[in-house]
Scaffold this motif. Sequence first.
Motif, mmCIF file in Angstrom:
data_model
loop_
_atom_site.group_PDB
_atom_site.id
_atom_site.type_symbol
_atom_site.label_atom_id
_atom_site.label_comp_id
_atom_site.label_asym_id
_atom_site.label_seq_id
_atom_site.Cartn_x
_atom_site.Cartn_y
_atom_site.Cartn_z
ATOM 1 N N UNK A 7 1.211 -0.990 0.285
ATOM 2 C CA UNK A 7 -0.174 -0.212 0.281
ATOM 3 C C UNK A 7 0.879 0.654 -0.278
ATOM 4 N N UNK A 8 0.918 1.620 -1.384
ATOM 5 C CA UNK A 8 1.300 3.219 -0.886
ATOM 6 C C UNK A 8 0.585 4.602 -0.834
ATOM 7 N N UNK A 58 -0.532 5.525 7.288
ATOM 8 C CA UNK A 58 0.262 4.730 6.689
ATOM 9 C C UNK A 58 0.354 3.658 8.096
ATOM 10 N N UNK A 59 0.423 4.538 9.737
ATOM 11 C CA UNK A 59 -0.057 3.836 10.555
ATOM 12 C C UNK A 59 -0.206 2.633 10.706
ATOM 13 N N UNK A 60 -1.929 2.888 10.875
ATOM 14 C CA UNK A 60 -2.385 1.554 10.513
ATOM 15 C C UNK A 60 -2.695 0.774 9.945
ATOM 16 N N UNK A 106 6.152 5.042 -8.037
ATOM 17 C CA UNK A 106 5.515 3.527 -8.316
ATOM 18 C C UNK A 106 6.621 2.717 -8.898
ATOM 19 N N UNK A 107 7.677 2.896 -9.488
ATOM 20 C CA UNK A 107 8.927 1.819 -9.836
ATOM 21 C C UNK A 107 9.699 0.799 -8.736
ATOM 22 N N UNK A 108 9.771 2.433 -8.110
ATOM 23 C CA UNK A 108 10.613 2.193 -6.859
ATOM 24 C C UNK A 108 9.731 1.348 -5.634
ATOM 25 N N UNK A 155 -0.441 -2.881 -3.966
ATOM 26 C CA UNK A 155 -1.667 -3.676 -4.556
ATOM 27 C C UNK A 155 -3.343 -2.196 -3.778
ATOM 28 N N UNK A 156 -2.796 -1.054 -3.282
ATOM 29 C CA UNK A 156 -3.611 0.096 -2.866
ATOM 30 C C UNK A 156 -2.494 1.446 -2.465
ATOM 31 N N UNK A 157 -3.172 2.657 -3.652
ATOM 32 C CA UNK A 157 -2.681 4.247 -3.803
ATOM 33 C C UNK A 157 -3.821 4.510 -2.816
ATOM 34 N N UNK A 158 -2.826 4.978 -1.556
ATOM 35 C CA UNK A 158 -4.071 6.461 -1.753
ATOM 36 C C UNK A 158 -3.298 7.470 -2.154
#
Length: 285
Positions: A12-13, A26-28, A74-76, A85-88
């Motif tokens: 998840x990014x 990010x923490x949760x 995204x590549x990195x 899987x998920x982009x926020x």
Amino acid sequence: MGSTKRFDGRVIAVTGAARGIGLAIARQLAEAGARVAIGDLDAGQAAAAAATLPGTAAGFALDVTVESSFTSFLDAVEAKWGPVDVLVNNAGVMWVGRFDEETEQATRRQLEVNLHGVIRGVRLAAPRMRTRGRGHIVTVASAASKLAPPGEATYAATKHGVFGYLSAVREELRGSGVKLSVVMPTVVDTPLAAGTSTGSVDMLTPEDVASAVVGAIAKPRFEVTVPGYVGPLARAVSVLPDALRVLVYRQMVPNQVVEANQDSRASYEKDALTTNNNNNSGATS
């Protein structure tokens, strides 16, 4: 409190995640077992934020206003852990004041970060997800996607634009396995909302919004308002005759021209809107 939901191993990014709402998200997610990529304009701050999280997390450089930077992000992440899987989409900025006193620079900055940054993220991430037949993009927008507080005209325009864009793309992606969600909180206690009025609702915490994002990932749905009653209330008010609707909105929605404390906003706006900093993350009405 952290989420009881589990995302073990999911990649998840999160954009604009070195502080504020983004870091709370990010923490949760990390607490729930996800592998979390923190994207931030300052790569050092992203790495430092990632180091404070439990489980697996890493920081990456990201400027959401530059296509090559978003692509590299995204590549990195993909090179490190595999497909996202998920982009926020979380990065956002806001100027508050009379519409005719807003500078051209402030207008452009809000459009480029809040609207074009989301468009860019969706346009770059969704095709990768569609190729795999699965994926989820969650965008942290604002209750200003549905309402329009005086004193936040351009900000509201960007959030209305985000909602419209995602609504259209959602239909284009129907049946592809790629899901979209838009999370719309009222005023959140972050630097972005410094000096603004909450109107008829209580101030939210970044953790409140993070919990809503986690919930949307666990059980995907397109529209998520925080607090939850705001969405149904806005829909109900929208069908009233214009004169009555205006009166109700004046009770619901703060007039930031009158109510905002501009002195309290000076430091934030100087940093977020006059420098190349798109990650003072947060969302407000």
